[in-house]
Design a protein around this motif. Structure first.
Motif, PDB file in Angstrom:
ATOM      1  N   ARG A 140       0.651  -1.263   0.172  1.00 20.61           N
ATOM      2  CA  ARG A 140       0.100  -0.099   0.017  1.00 20.61           C
ATOM      3  C   ARG A 140       1.004   1.206  -0.010  1.00 20.61           C
ATOM      4  O   ARG A 140       0.851   2.088  -0.852  1.00 20.61           O
ATOM      5  CB  ARG A 140      -0.930  -0.032   1.318  1.00 20.61           C
ATOM      6  N   GLU A 167      -2.157  -8.760  -5.878  1.00 14.48           N
ATOM      7  CA  GLU A 167      -2.867  -9.688  -5.221  1.00 14.48           C
ATOM      8  C   GLU A 167      -3.582  -9.161  -3.990  1.00 14.48           C
ATOM      9  O   GLU A 167      -2.652  -8.564  -3.098  1.00 14.48           O
ATOM     10  CB  GLU A 167      -2.202 -10.864  -4.904  1.00 14.48           C
ATOM     11  N   THR A 168      -4.835  -9.146  -3.614  1.00 16.38           N
ATOM     12  CA  THR A 168      -5.337  -8.938  -2.227  1.00 16.38           C
ATOM     13  C   THR A 168      -5.905  -9.947  -1.425  1.00 16.38           C
ATOM     14  O   THR A 168      -6.078 -11.108  -1.894  1.00 16.38           O
ATOM     15  CB  THR A 168      -6.525  -7.880  -2.424  1.00 16.38           C
ATOM     16  N   VAL A 193      -2.088  -5.948   0.212  1.00 13.37           N
ATOM     17  CA  VAL A 193      -1.932  -6.010  -1.164  1.00 13.37           C
ATOM     18  C   VAL A 193      -0.560  -6.276  -1.847  1.00 13.37           C
ATOM     19  O   VAL A 193       0.449  -6.010  -0.976  1.00 13.37           O
ATOM     20  CB  VAL A 193      -2.604  -4.587  -2.193  1.00 13.37           C
TER      21      VAL A 193
END
Lengths: 591, 233
Positions: free
Chosen positions: B207, B231-232, B226
């Motif tokens: 982030r 990808e989260t 993230v």
């Protein structure tokens, strides 16, 4: 055919970049040689690739590649020094920008009495107060002389801070121990992180004098003296060990080189490892340098009127020894100056846990931001009954703690370093704790020094530099005293637990864990050619067309971070080269 | 050529990338993240460790970093895969360590002085631990109970075991360091699967913008992690 230029600069970090800017302004043609690779922020600094902890701080992307060159280290003169094979205790930079690309950004001036520490200690406590074997010395330059150059550097770096006194008038809530300034900081202080704000309140309530760390992290958008632009810092936490993707942390790459690269008088040669400064037959004049192209392995000699050594502290010392500039220091006979007064800093990091309902969000941070007290730094307190020289600022400098670093450091000291109990403590520590550092001075001693190693060689066949260094009683006691002052502050912060870390009597220097990259001395400035390698203008006493710029000039390790002082000394030396030396080349001070 | 998802040469390009010094030490590599992420999402076939060595790593790393009430352990996080991938990089070849002789031993505080690079430490270290396990318990490491495995790891950490050329403590520290790297590095490198390591710590990953969170009076940061490739969790 040897190419001739006006000035050669070794090293593309802060010292070299400042000198290159100043000398091209004076109309000189300048070639800057950097042994590492080219680095520009739009490429290496680009988000999100730049904020990859594994590739960055862990695999040490921006640091010196030891496979080519390192040093050997021993604690005492009776030991065999062994190679520093893996980066750990300190992390010199490599590549364009040098350590100025991966630094944190804490940007101090100097405590004026640190510049004349020997005189100040004798005036207050008498000569007998100085322990046997301690080479306590003055710099030979005063704060008032350097002030315009601190001011100049801050306006180039875009430094954020809160002043205390400007032109004799109290203007703000800055550091009450700091000296008068000719002007304010160019930018307001960085905001306090939560952890720093808790420390500020507790320190104030305890009767101390907290202040915002001066930070070369831009608190606002800024255009510097050279027209280079910085963006406001967003506390992403990727300063130390990284290239700032926001152009918020000052670096040579962002704050100086963009204009320098456009100057036709300037050229930068990366992958150029300087092997030696070439001297004439009298050994009193440099004729140029010889470097190795590390890609082609081809040696090239360049001729120049002026040679500036602006490499990292110990590389400057190594180059002087390899080139025969000045007399190597011998601790037995106590003669010679090159390698003398090698110093470090005495730093320990303590940890304080807040209640589980309180989150310190340690990933939030900026390398230069934080809150400090100077009540136990420099000559700001009475050393008389304590019997040691030196001191430490104490601070919360939440620079952004990354998960791998946090995990590697968790546990230990009698608590598990793996398994489920370790995971409990890692998670708790990461979420709810904060660090408090005692960031202290380190004195110079007759048997702490740098010379050439008799056994190990670098990839170019040259002997490695040898470091003989350990912690001494004076500095250990200073550290213990200052750390003892942290406890009441931590209690007032609401600590549920604390781990106060200090050096122990007899503890040797350990090369395996990171302490600081603030190495100093080894080619120090001073007023006497018998006890200093360079004069007060950072000019070699022995070879007057060689100037040696960097923390190598510090006779003692001070409590403050060194970069601000290095930058001011560079501008100071450049000023005297421009106004005096170039008109009549030769020694600026009679030996 | 920039590696992209549509590029049929992607896999070989990516493999080449991680093995190069320039990826780890020098210039930026625009858009390599998505290619590495796609590579990390594929089923993994170990390339450096043999099946027995890989099984040792699966077992030993899980004891160092076990699944528990805090969150996933090394196995679920893909630590063994991370280790195998790392063995194909300049790091494993010791390319930024000073590896010139002579190699003389000295006091521990003067640092690492062995003539072995990380991949040597693993090859010799794993063989040494397996030998020790058979000697002490009559079985290979992975066949032992968790308690017995912990006894071995404790002995290695404490420095009482020599694994052939390698002090047990040296191997232990190498394994601990790389295990924790695998638990918490960006998932690009095959570990920290599903961002499980970061979720455990409350680390928001890439982030990297906390303008509003410099000081929220000790409140917990509210947004999940993230990764570099987006990808989260």
């Amino acid at each position: 055919m040897v190419k001739h230029i006006d000035a050669i600069i070794v090293g593309a970090g802060w010292a070299g970049s400042i000198m290159a800017k100043e000398l091209t302004e004076a109309g000189l043609s300048v070639v800057m040689l950097e042994r590492g690779s080219e680095r520009t922020t739009p490429v290496e600094g680009a988000y999100p690739e730049s904020i990859d902890e594994l590739r960055g701080a862990i695999r040490k992307r921006l640091f010196q590649n030891l496979s080519q060159s390192t040093l050997t280290i021993r604690n005492t003169m009776d030991q065999t020094a062994l190679p520093y094979r893996q980066l750990a205790a300190f992390l010199p930079g490599e590549g364009v920008g040098g350590a100025g690309l991966h630094w944190s950004g804490v940007h101090f001036r100097v405590a004026p009495e640190d510049l004349r520490l020997r005189s100040a200690v004798i005036e207050r406590y008498g000569e007998k107060f100085i322990p046997e074997g301690m080479n306590l010395q003055d710099y030979g330059v005063s704060y008032d002389e350097l002030e315009p150059f601190f001011d100049k550097a801050e306006k180039v770096f875009g430094t954020s801070g809160e002043a205390y006194k400007v032109q004799g008038k109290i203007v703000g809530d800055g550091n009450v121990f700091s000296p008068d300034r000719s002007d304010n900081f160019p930018l307001p202080a960085m905001e306090d992180t939560f952890s720093a704000s808790v420390f500020r309140d507790a320190a104030k309530n305890a009767g101390y004098h907290p202040y915002s760390l001066p930070a070369a992290n831009a608190s606002r958008q800024y255009t510097n003296t050279y027209g280079c632009q910085m963006g406001p810092c967003n506390f992403c936490g990727y300063c130390s060990g990284y290239d700032c993707y926001l152009y918020s942390k000052a670096s040579p790459n962002v704050n100086i080189l963009p204009v320098l690269r456009q100057d036709p008088r300037f050229s930068l040669i990366p992958n150029a490892h300087v092997l030696r400064v070439d001297l004439d037959s009298t050994k009193t004049k440099a004729t140029g340098v010889t470097y190795l192209d590390t890609k082609t392995r081809k040696e090239t000699s360049l001729s120049a009127d002026l040679v500036i050594l602006g490499a990292f502290q110990f590389h400057n010392v190594h180059l002087m020894l390899m080139s025969g500039i000045g007399k190597p220091y011998d601790p037995i006979s106590n003669t010679g100056t090159v390698g003398r007064n090698f110093v470090y800093q005495t730093i320990t990091s303590s940890r304080v846990w807040l209640p589980p309902s309180t989150y310190t969000n340690q990933f939030v941070g900026a390398g230069g931001a934080g809150v400090a007290i100077d009540d136990f730094n420099s000559m700001n307190f009475d050393h008389g009954p304590l019997g040691f020289v030196g001191g430490s600022p104490v601070w919360v400098n939440q620079a952004g703690v990354k998960p791998i670093a946090a995990a590697l450091g968790a546990g230990g000291g009698g608590t598990p370093r793996w398994g489920s109990a370790y995971k409990d403590s890692l998670v708790n520590t990461y979420k709810h704790s904060l660090g408090i550092d005692a960031h202290g001075s380190n004195m110079a001693y007759r048997d702490v020094y740098l010379d050439l190693d008799p056994t190990w060689k670098d990839a170019y066949g040259q002997p490695l530099l040898r470091m003989t260094f350990t912690w001494k009683d004076n500095d250990i006691r200073m550290n213990q005293y200052v750390v003892s002052k942290i406890e009441p502050i931590a209690r007032a912060m609401g600590a549920t637990k604390m781990n106060l870390v200090h050096l122990n009597a007899g503890q040797p220097f350990d090369t395996r864990t990171y302490q600081t990259t603030h190495l100093g001395g080894g080619a120090i400035m001073g007023e006497n050619p018998q006890t200093s390698a360079i004069n007060r203008y950072l000019q070699s006493w022995d070879v007057s067309n060689v100037f040696v710029i960097g923390s190598n000039a510090f006779p003692q390790g001070m409590g403050y971070n060194p970069t601000g002082m290095v930058a001011a000394l560079a501008y100071w030396a450049a000023h005297h080269i421009r106004t005096t030396y170039l008109k009549s080349p030769g020694p600026l001070v009679k030996a | 050529m920039e590696p992209t998802l549509n590029n049929p040469f992607r896999r070989s390009v990516v493999k080449g990338l991680l093995g190069t010094t320039s990826f780890w030490m020098a210039s930026g590599n625009a858009r390599w993240a998505e290619a590495l992420a796609a590579e990390a999402a594929q089923p993994y076939q170990p390339a450096f460790f043999n099946a027995a060595e890989y099984q040792f790593l699966e077992s030993a790393c899980e004891r160092l970093f076990p699944a528990d009430h805090n969150g996933p352990g090394a196995k679920a996080l893909g630590v063994a895969e991370f280790l195998d991938r790392q063995m194909q990089t300049p790091y494993a070849r010791g390319e930024n360590w000073y590896m010139s002789g002579p190699f003389e031993q000295g006091p521990a505080n003067l640092g690492y002085q062995l003539p072995f690079v990380p991949k040597d430490l693993y090859r010799k270290g794993i063989a040494g631990v397996e030998h020790y396990a058979r000697q002490q318990y009559g079985k290979g490491f992975s066949a032992l109970s968790a308690l017995q495995q912990d006894e071995i790891l404790t002995a290695l950490e404490g420095g009482s075991v020599q694994l052939g050329d390698i002090p047990g403590r040296v191997f232990f520290e190498q394994l601990r360091t790389n295990t924790l790297e695998g638990a918490f590095a960006d998932p690009l490198y095959g570990g920290n699967r599903g961002l499980g390591g970061w979720i455990m710590l409350g680390f928001p990953g890439a982030r990297a913008d906390f303008m509003d969170w410099v000081n929220q009076e000790g409140a917990s940061y509210p947004i999940g992690p993230v990764s570099i490739s987006g990808e989260t969790a």
